[in-house]
Scaffold this active site. Structure first.
Site, PDB file in Angstrom:
ATOM      1  N   HIS A 398       6.582 -10.665  12.539  1.00  0.00           N
ATOM      2  CA  HIS A 398       5.493  -9.920  11.898  1.00  0.00           C
ATOM      3  C   HIS A 398       5.337 -10.235  10.419  1.00  0.00           C
ATOM      4  CE1 HIS A 398       4.699  -6.954  15.173  1.00  0.00           C
ATOM      5  NE2 HIS A 398       5.948  -7.226  15.471  1.00  0.00           N
ATOM      6  N   LYS A 589      -3.234   1.070   2.698  1.00  0.00           N
ATOM      7  CA  LYS A 589      -2.158   0.246   3.264  1.00  0.00           C
ATOM      8  C   LYS A 589      -0.948   0.440   2.379  1.00  0.00           C
ATOM      9  CE  LYS A 589      -5.069  -3.246   2.760  1.00  0.00           C
ATOM     10  NZ  LYS A 589      -5.035  -3.753   4.119  1.00  0.00           N
ATOM     11  N   ARG A 590       0.210  -0.084   2.800  1.00  0.00           N
ATOM     12  CA  ARG A 590       1.365   0.020   1.929  1.00  0.00           C
ATOM     13  C   ARG A 590       1.078  -0.659   0.593  1.00  0.00           C
ATOM     14  NH1 ARG A 590       6.285   2.318   3.980  1.00  0.00           N
ATOM     15  NH2 ARG A 590       7.236   1.458   2.108  1.00  0.00           N
ATOM     16  N   LYS A 595      -0.446  -7.630  -1.093  1.00  0.00           N
ATOM     17  CA  LYS A 595      -1.688  -7.013  -0.605  1.00  0.00           C
ATOM     18  C   LYS A 595      -2.714  -6.863  -1.732  1.00  0.00           C
ATOM     19  CE  LYS A 595       0.723  -4.410   3.049  1.00  0.00           C
ATOM     20  NZ  LYS A 595       0.101  -4.772   4.345  1.00  0.00           N
ATOM     21  N   THR A 699      -3.885  -4.485  10.711  1.00  0.00           N
ATOM     22  CA  THR A 699      -4.496  -3.797  11.843  1.00  0.00           C
ATOM     23  C   THR A 699      -5.483  -2.748  11.338  1.00  0.00           C
ATOM     24  OG1 THR A 699      -2.476  -2.487  11.890  1.00  0.00           O
ATOM     25  CG2 THR A 699      -2.728  -4.155  13.599  1.00  0.00           C
ATOM     26  N   LYS A 703      -9.420  -1.501  12.560  1.00  0.00           N
ATOM     27  CA  LYS A 703      -9.889  -0.112  12.709  1.00  0.00           C
ATOM     28  C   LYS A 703     -11.172   0.108  11.916  1.00  0.00           C
ATOM     29  CE  LYS A 703      -5.071   1.081  13.184  1.00  0.00           C
ATOM     30  NZ  LYS A 703      -3.854   1.384  12.401  1.00  0.00           N
TER      31      LYS A 703
HETATM   32  C1  NBG Z   1       3.461  -6.127   9.462  1.00  0.00           C
HETATM   33  C2  NBG Z   1       2.512  -7.107   8.794  1.00  0.00           C
HETATM   34  C3  NBG Z   1       1.073  -6.791   9.141  1.00  0.00           C
HETATM   35  C4  NBG Z   1       0.922  -6.696  10.646  1.00  0.00           C
HETATM   36  C5  NBG Z   1       1.927  -5.713  11.202  1.00  0.00           C
HETATM   37  C6  NBG Z   1       1.852  -5.625  12.704  1.00  0.00           C
HETATM   38  C7  NBG Z   1       5.835  -5.853   8.892  1.00  0.00           C
HETATM   39  C8  NBG Z   1       7.157  -6.511   8.753  1.00  0.00           C
HETATM   40  N1  NBG Z   1       4.811  -6.610   9.257  1.00  0.00           N
HETATM   41  O1  NBG Z   1       0.236  -7.807   8.646  1.00  0.00           O
HETATM   42  O2  NBG Z   1       2.706  -7.088   7.406  1.00  0.00           O
HETATM   43  O3  NBG Z   1      -0.376  -6.289  10.972  1.00  0.00           O
HETATM   44  O4  NBG Z   1       3.223  -6.091  10.868  1.00  0.00           O
HETATM   45  O5  NBG Z   1       1.991  -6.869  13.291  1.00  0.00           O
HETATM   46  O6  NBG Z   1       5.720  -4.659   8.677  1.00  0.00           O
END
Ligand code: NBG
Length: 854
Positions: A398, A589-590, A595, A699, A703
């Site tokens: 991920h 988002k975080r 980002k 994701t 949405k």
């Molecule tokens: C996160 C990514 C996102 C991705 C999500 C789900 C982690 C390690 N990865 O870009 O940063 O959408 O995983 O796949 O949290």
């Protein structure tokens, strides 16, 4: 029945075996009469308002021990949750029975995180009980929405990764695929974020403090998990074997949760493990006479499932984290082999019954654990065990950030899991022999590919272990999978090209469209019927409606409703008053440098700068409200400084009469799934502005598109596919593409050069440095500014002008109401691909080798 007549004295006798078909007031049959579920021994409560009221009052009276007239909202919420649970129970038991009879292959989703969101609304929707519950609560003089708001969401995840797991298990249940989600029941989930003078302050997330009505604890099914100690060899009838002699152990208590499919008749199980001290553990120390020490030891054991690590993308390599990881996978594998499978099952055929999907590297220690069970306990030959093991796992990566790939020091591994370390060495030895055989003259390659790294500290690369063991390795968006193969694991993808595949992420249309956006959902259903909820590609049929004036105006009305709903929520939740009639520009988002919340800030400061300096006539700019939502990892300084800067810029802008009615900023604290469900449907513009090549997928971006927001974004992660599908005219692309980023990096990136060359950028940065946003301390933002000017690892300054231009284009387009609405409708119509149902079909076809009702 009215509120007057419903009180404790009208509590009816416990419901008898009323079947749905004998109830004249039923709204719809729960199951078709031919369904095997109709024959299930457990009968659902009557599918009617009266039936629901009876069940609810019974729960309130006998479950909570209170009368309706004396009950608190929390009593009412708990009773309501349990009532809904009862309606799902027959399906759950039937699903379990069905699984046992069909012996179908199961997806064992191994994930350290599940960011579930509130359960009640989802359970009501899945069981089609919304209307009934609404009327039943009204009959009791209660308000369903108020009771729903009482639920504290289980925040057992950090962000995208955990939310993805929650979407996937929803889709599998809906698609009738047998799945067990395995994870950890953290007592404290992701921290609750508060702001004190604009700075993030973390509070513990006590999500269980008012009761956990959705969980089913099973202490009698506890599993023992060992740690520490050493290994020894022994003679087993002439065969030399190894055994682990552990030093301590804990118990894993399973807590089961229902995962109801959307009106599918299937309820799968999510099994989360909670750590408890073992009796042996206690006794040992009690016998030594030290009571305080015994209690401390118990706390020590229970610490394992105490708290979710709040680091997103930057693992801290803490010992407790490795304990958590081993704890939950050891419990899960043991549970599957000993509880789910039949007693006499031949484990040589294990891969016919399970595929363990490794959600990132967190559960990868499951690989040596299965080997240990097969070789040490079940006495398999090594090769035989490896043959089985490598068919039972698949790995999803991920990330692309090198610092996010977990590595564990060998020293720690040897201390905590000595037998597993030996097994890893052996796996590595065999694997490197294969590599050397394939590339006889390339020792450097063998070193690069080694699961055990020697430098800078001897450590285990979990992503490599997962790649070696997994039948498949996948990234989470097309671009990500390609970069994963080409840049993160190039030696491996060269060696095993067929192992590598892509599955683009998806989101559940149930929670994030049907439930979160009832206004738009009913508009869609009126236009194309209701089946889009489980067949999201059908949204395509909305395309012609983009040209329909009436539909467009109804679409705008829905958006307005969602904005009004958001305004009302933020007023109560945060005391924030959003101005009306603004373009709603949302970045949630975080908080992470890659980002690029700082790029959004630069845009905001530029707008403000233009307005106060008079370079732009306020009458000509589109009134805009920028909403941020972001948690920063508690130890991530730059992220926390950025939060403070956002809050200071927001406070300054919001209190400056010169920009009133033109520009405003909102940063509600503690962004979570519940807030997302209100925020996303209200948004006009979705900010997806990571540096290309950094965001694996995203994701949230999906949405927003599904809810009719237009995206301003880079060619990164799933943005690439979103743009391809919705079309360039309906997406605001900006910034460097990944190859340009790589080239600029290689050429030596100089952020100051961009600052010097661009007066508008210079002016914005200077405004921040000038103290215009400071609360007394002029130097408050030195760190953020210096970081941008002298390091800017994620090239915000290089993409700045392109971003500003894209935002100007946003304003032009927004001014043409009809054109904007058409684009928004086309976003909805063309985003059906991003259903997690489609992701699950891809996993089934490309990775799990199985089908619905496997
Ligand atoms: C996160 C990514 C996102 C991705 C999500 C789900 C982690 C390690 N990865 O870009 O940063 O959408 O995983 O796949 O949290």
């Amino acid at each position: 029945m009215t509120a007057d007549t419903v009180n404790e004295t009208s509590l009816p006798a416990a419901p008898t075996d009323e079947s749905p078909s004998t109830d004249s007031r039923q709204v719809g049959p729960m199951f078709p009469p031919t369904s095997p579920i109709a024959l299930a021994p457990v009968t659902s409560p009557a599918f009617s308002v009266d039936g629901f009221v009876r069940e609810f009052l019974r729960e309130l009276n006998t479950g909570q021990g209170v009368a309706l007239s004396r009950s608190t909202i929390n009593d009412q919420y708990l009773a309501l949750a349990r009532t809904v649970r009862h309606y799902l129970m027959a399906r759950w038991l039937e699903t379990l029975r069905h699984n046992r009879t069909t012996k179908a292959k199961v997806v064992g989703y191994l994930s350290a995180e599940y960011l579930l969101g509130r359960q009640l609304g989802n359970a009501l929707m899945a069981s089609d009980l919304n209307d009934i519950a609404d009327k039943a609560m009204a009959a009791c003089g209660l308000d369903l929405a108020t009771l729903r708001a009482q639920e504290v969401e289980p925040g057992l995840g950090n962000g995208g990764l955990g939310r993805l797991a929650a979407c996937f298990i929803d889709s599998l249940a809906t698609m009738s695929v047998p799945c067990i989600g395995y994870g950890i029941r953290y007592e404290y989930g992701i921290f609750r974020q508060t702001f004190v003078d604009g700075r993030q302050v973390e509070q513990p997330d006590t999500w269980l403090s008012l009761g956990g009505p959705w969980e089913f604890p099973h202490p009698e099914a506890a599993v023992q998990v060992d740690f520490g100690g050493s290994t020894e060899t022994y003679d087993d009838h002439g065969i030399e074997r190894t055994r682990w002699v552990p030093a301590w152990n804990v118990l894993g208590i399973p807590y089961n949760y229902m995962v109801p499919g959307y009106q599918s008749g299937r309820v799968n199980t999510l099994r989360l493990w909670s750590a408890q001290a073992t009796k042996a553990f206690d006794l040992h120390i009690f016998n030594s006479g030290d009571y305080a020490e015994a209690v401390r030891a118990q706390t020590f054991a229970e610490n394992i499932s105490k708290v979710l690590y709040p680091e997103d993308s930057t693992p801290q390599g803490k010992e407790l984290r490795l304990q958590q990881q081993y704890f939950f996978v050891a419990c899960s594998i043991r549970n599957f082999i000993e509880e789910v499978l039949e007693q006499d099952f031949d484990l040589h055929n294990l891969s016919e019954r399970i595929i363990f999907q490794l959600n990132d590297t967190h559960p990868v220690i499951a690989v040596p654990e299965l080997m240990r069970i097969l070789v040490d306990e079940k006495k398999f030959e090594w090769d035989e065990a490896w043959e089985v093991t490598r068919k039972c796992f698949a790995y999803t990566c991920h990330t692309l950030l090198p610092e996010a790939l977990e590595v564990w020091p060998v020293e720690l591994m040897e201390r905590l899991l000595p037998r597993h370390m030996e097994i890893i060495y052996r796996i590595n030895e065999d694997f490197l022999a294969e590599v050397r055989a394939a590339y006889p003259d390339d020792e450097l390659r063998a070193r690069r590919m080694s699961i055990v790294a020697d430098y800078p500290t001897r450590s285990v690369r979990m992503a490599y272990l997962a790649t070696v063991a997994g039948t498949k390795v996948n990234g989470v968006a097309a671009l990500h999978s390609q970069l994963l193969a080409d840049k993160v694991l190039p030696d491996f993808s060269g060696f095993w090209p067929e192992k590598f595949t892509n599955v683009t992420n998806g989101v559940t249309p149930r929670r994030f469209l049907k439930m979160a956006n009832p206004s738009l959902s009913s508009l869609i259903t009126d236009a194309i019927g209701p089946t889009w909820v489980t067949n999201l590609e059908r949204l395509q049929e909305l395309e012609p409606y983009a040209e329909d004036e009436e539909f467009r105006s109804a679409f705008r009305e829905a958006k307005e409703k969602n904005k009004a709903r958001l305004h009302a929520l933020l007023r109560v939740r945060d005391g924030i008053d959003l101005p009306g009639g603004h373009l709603l520009d949302v970045m949630v988002k975080r908080l992470h440098e890659y980002k690029r919340q700082s790029l959004k800030l630069l845009h905001l400061v530029t707008l403000y700068d233009q307005l106060i300096s008079g370079t732009v006539d306020p009458a000509t700019i589109t009134p805009r409200t920028v909403v941020f939502g972001a948690k920063a990892a508690p130890g991530y300084r730059m992220a926390k400084e950025t939060i403070y800067l956002i809050n200071r810029v927001g406070a300054t802008i919001n209190s400056d009469p010169r920009v009133a009615g033109r520009l405003s900023v909102a940063f509600p604290a503690n962004y979570n799934v519940t807030l997302a469900e209100k925020l996303i449907p209200a948004a006009d513009l979705s900010e997806q502005i990571s540096l290309a090549g950094m965001e694996a997928s995203g994701t949230g971006n999906m949405k927003f598109a599904l809810n009719g927001a237009l995206t301003v974004g880079t060619d990164d992660g799933a943005n690439v596919e979103i743009r391809q599908l919705v079309g360039d005219d309906n997406f605001f692309l900006f910034g460097m593409a990944e190859p340009e980023v790589a080239a600029l990096g290689a050429a030596g990136y100089q952020p100051t050069a961009y600052y010097e060359a661009n007066p508008q950028l210079k002016s914005a940065i200077d405004l921040i440095s000038s103290g215009a946003f400071s609360d007394g301390d002029r130097h408050a933002f030195e760190q953020v500014v210096s970081n941008l000017l002298y390091e800017d690892r994620f090239m915000a300054l290089a993409d700045y002008q392109s971003y500003i231009d894209a935002q100007a284009e946003v304003e032009r387009r927004y001014a043409d109401v009809d054109a904007w609405t058409k684009s928004a409708i086309l976003n909805v119509a063309r985003a059906g691909f991003f259903s997690s149902d489609r992701s699950m079909r891809d996993y089934l076809a490309r990775i799990w080798g199985a089908s619905p009702e496997m």
